[in-house]
Structure formats: C-alpha cells, structure tokens
Design an enzyme around this catalytic site. Sequence first.
Site, PDB file in Angstrom:
ATOM      1  N   ASP A  60       2.460  10.288  -9.272  1.00 22.46           N
ATOM      2  CA  ASP A  60       3.537  11.116  -9.827  1.00 22.46           C
ATOM      3  C   ASP A  60       3.305  11.194 -11.338  1.00 22.46           C
ATOM      4  O   ASP A  60       2.280  10.712 -11.838  1.00 22.46           O
ATOM      5  CB  ASP A  60       4.900  10.479  -9.485  1.00 22.46           C
ATOM      6  N   ARG A 101      -6.384  -1.954  13.474  1.00 22.40           N
ATOM      7  CA  ARG A 101      -6.360  -1.935  14.938  1.00 22.40           C
ATOM      8  C   ARG A 101      -7.278  -2.917  15.658  1.00 22.40           C
ATOM      9  O   ARG A 101      -6.882  -3.453  16.695  1.00 22.40           O
ATOM     10  CB  ARG A 101      -6.584  -0.496  15.429  1.00 22.40           C
ATOM     11  N   ASP A 125       0.842  -1.204   0.000  1.00 23.65           N
ATOM     12  CA  ASP A 125       0.000   0.000   0.000  1.00 23.65           C
ATOM     13  C   ASP A 125       0.878   1.256   0.000  1.00 23.65           C
ATOM     14  O   ASP A 125       1.055   1.897   1.029  1.00 23.65           O
ATOM     15  CB  ASP A 125      -0.901  -0.063   1.251  1.00 23.65           C
ATOM     16  N   LYS A 143       0.525   3.703  -2.549  1.00 27.46           N
ATOM     17  CA  LYS A 143      -0.286   4.775  -3.175  1.00 27.46           C
ATOM     18  C   LYS A 143       0.536   5.692  -4.090  1.00 27.46           C
ATOM     19  O   LYS A 143       0.665   6.894  -3.848  1.00 27.46           O
ATOM     20  CB  LYS A 143      -0.982   5.614  -2.102  1.00 27.46           C
TER      21      LYS A 143
HETATM   22  O1  C5P Z   1      -6.750   0.408  12.067  1.00 30.06           O
HETATM   23  P1  C5P Z   1      -7.728   0.500  10.923  1.00 30.06           P
HETATM   24  O2  C5P Z   1      -8.619  -0.722  10.787  1.00 30.06           O
HETATM   25  O3  C5P Z   1      -8.503   1.806  10.918  1.00 30.06           O
HETATM   26  O4  C5P Z   1      -6.778   0.487   9.627  1.00 30.06           O
HETATM   27  C1  C5P Z   1      -7.261   0.715   8.335  1.00 30.06           C
HETATM   28  C2  C5P Z   1      -6.121   0.649   7.360  1.00 30.06           C
HETATM   29  O5  C5P Z   1      -6.644   0.996   6.083  1.00 30.06           O
HETATM   30  C3  C5P Z   1      -4.962   1.604   7.640  1.00 30.06           C
HETATM   31  O6  C5P Z   1      -3.763   0.949   7.241  1.00 30.06           O
HETATM   32  C4  C5P Z   1      -5.245   2.789   6.748  1.00 30.06           C
HETATM   33  O7  C5P Z   1      -4.070   3.423   6.298  1.00 30.06           O
HETATM   34  C5  C5P Z   1      -5.951   2.126   5.565  1.00 30.06           C
HETATM   35  N1  C5P Z   1      -6.839   3.001   4.815  1.00 30.06           N
HETATM   36  C6  C5P Z   1      -7.937   3.640   5.347  1.00 30.06           C
HETATM   37  N2  C5P Z   1      -8.746   4.429   4.560  1.00 30.06           N
HETATM   38  C7  C5P Z   1      -8.450   4.589   3.269  1.00 30.06           C
HETATM   39  C8  C5P Z   1      -7.347   3.946   2.712  1.00 30.06           C
HETATM   40  C9  C5P Z   1      -6.558   3.151   3.522  1.00 30.06           C
HETATM   41  O8  C5P Z   1      -8.237   3.489   6.528  1.00 30.06           O
HETATM   42  N3  C5P Z   1      -9.227   5.318   2.503  1.00 30.06           N
END
Ligand code: C5P
Length: 233
Positions: free
Chosen positions: A62, A208, A57, A59
């Site tokens: 550029d 989390r 991931d 992203k």
């Molecule tokens: O801890 P949690 O379940 O919130 O983690 C969600 C993951 O998804 C994180 O790694 C975050 O960077 C990623 N993410 C997000 N929303 C987005 C894109 C990626 O929460 N739009």
Amino acid sequence: MKDVIIALDFKDREEVMEFLREFTEPVYVKVGMELYYAEGPSIVPEIKTLGHKVFLDLKFHDIPNTVMGAVRSASSLDVDMMNLHAMGGGEMMRCAMEALNHKEVKPLMIAVTILTSMDEDALKNELHVEFPLEDEVLSLAKMTKDSGLQGVVCSALEVPRLKEKLGKDFLTITPGIRPLESALGDQRRVVTPSMARELGSDYIVVGRPITEAEYPYEVYKKIRNEFLGGEER
Ligand code: C5P
C-alpha cells in the site's frame, strides 16, 4: 539459522489446533491470509503460547504511510517474521522498517519479489515489465536489501544467483518444496528438501505435503532432517 516453516493453510482455529496437537516440541509455522482473516489477530498469540515461532504472511502492499501503520499494528503481535511486496517500492519498505524501530526484539522483515504464480508472459504482457523475470527478481531483491530488509521469498532455484549477487547473509525463504513421493498440487517449479539445502535456502516453507499427510509429524521430521542434513538449528 535454517529451518522448516509449516504453512498453516487451514480454514479455522479448530483445524489448526487439531493439527498442532501432535507437535509437542516448538516448530516454525506460517499464518497466512486465509487463517488470519477468518480468526483475526488473536490466532497469533494463541499459537505462540504453544511455544511455536510465527511467520505472519500478510504481504503488505500500500502507500508508505499505510504500510507503516500496518507493520506497527502487526508487530504488536510479536511475530518472528513478517512480509510485504517489494513492488510497493523502496520508500514503502523503508517506512515498514521504521515502524519496527521501537521494538527491542524485531521480527525479520522479508519481501515477496515476483509471485511464483506469475510467469514471463504475464510479466511482459499484463504488467508491461520488459526485463526478463530473473533480472526483475534480482533487481527487486537488491532494492529490498538496500531498504534494510533481511531477505526475500523466492524459488529455491533462484537462491544461488541471489546469494552470489547479494551475499550469503541475505535470507532466502523458499516455498514450492516437494519430497520425491509427494503430489505436486498447483506448484510447478518444485525442488526437494535436500535440493533446497544444496541450493542454499535458509528457510523452506512446506504446506500440503505435511498438512495433508496421514502422519504429519512424521513427515515433518523427515523433511526437516533432509533439509538440515544433520545440522542443528
Ligand atoms: O502447500 P504448499 O507447500 O504448496 O504451500 C506453500 C505455501 O507457500 C502456501 O502457504 C503459499 O501461499 C506460500 N507461497 C507460495 N509461493 C510464493 C509465496 C508463498 O507457495 N511465491
């Protein structure tokens, strides 16, 4: 092929390896910028050696030529999924796909449409995008599909509309998942794993609620069962 992707948002290799020790069967994990920039590319083969699938991931966003080079470099890690920002435009996305031409087994290429941390107000007043947020998401997703990518990262709440307009095979990868008993953290528009299943998500990304749980593997199994609802991968 639906699955749960565990976001490995840890600060270093030691924390990740300690976390993964309990996961003796192969799982799907996400390596994001925090871990990748701390440990470098070698963290990917290290995780893959354990048998796990990896969503890288990073992203990319550029000019087309630079993204093409970035995808070529990253694809040498043999990840299963990688991503870029649709905001980079159609040519950038087509160049990213071209960079995978030489690969016999290609990773899924997924685009971020509008970051879920952006709201309607920021879109209009900071980026001066006049479209309503949902229309902008759909229009970027359509450009993503037309550029040959396999899907988008989006909110599970956006899945039914995207599937209706772009077809059920266009993949949706959805973060913002919380089991009922879990704390929200900084996520706002959240859905439970079973809601994500009903809305039609292909992959849910969960960080989390699993990584900070007392018994991560047990929580993972519970979330996976709830999301797959008895379906096997
Ligand atoms: O801890 P949690 O379940 O919130 O983690 C969600 C993951 O998804 C994180 O790694 C975050 O960077 C990623 N993410 C997000 N929303 C987005 C894109 C990626 O929460 N739009």
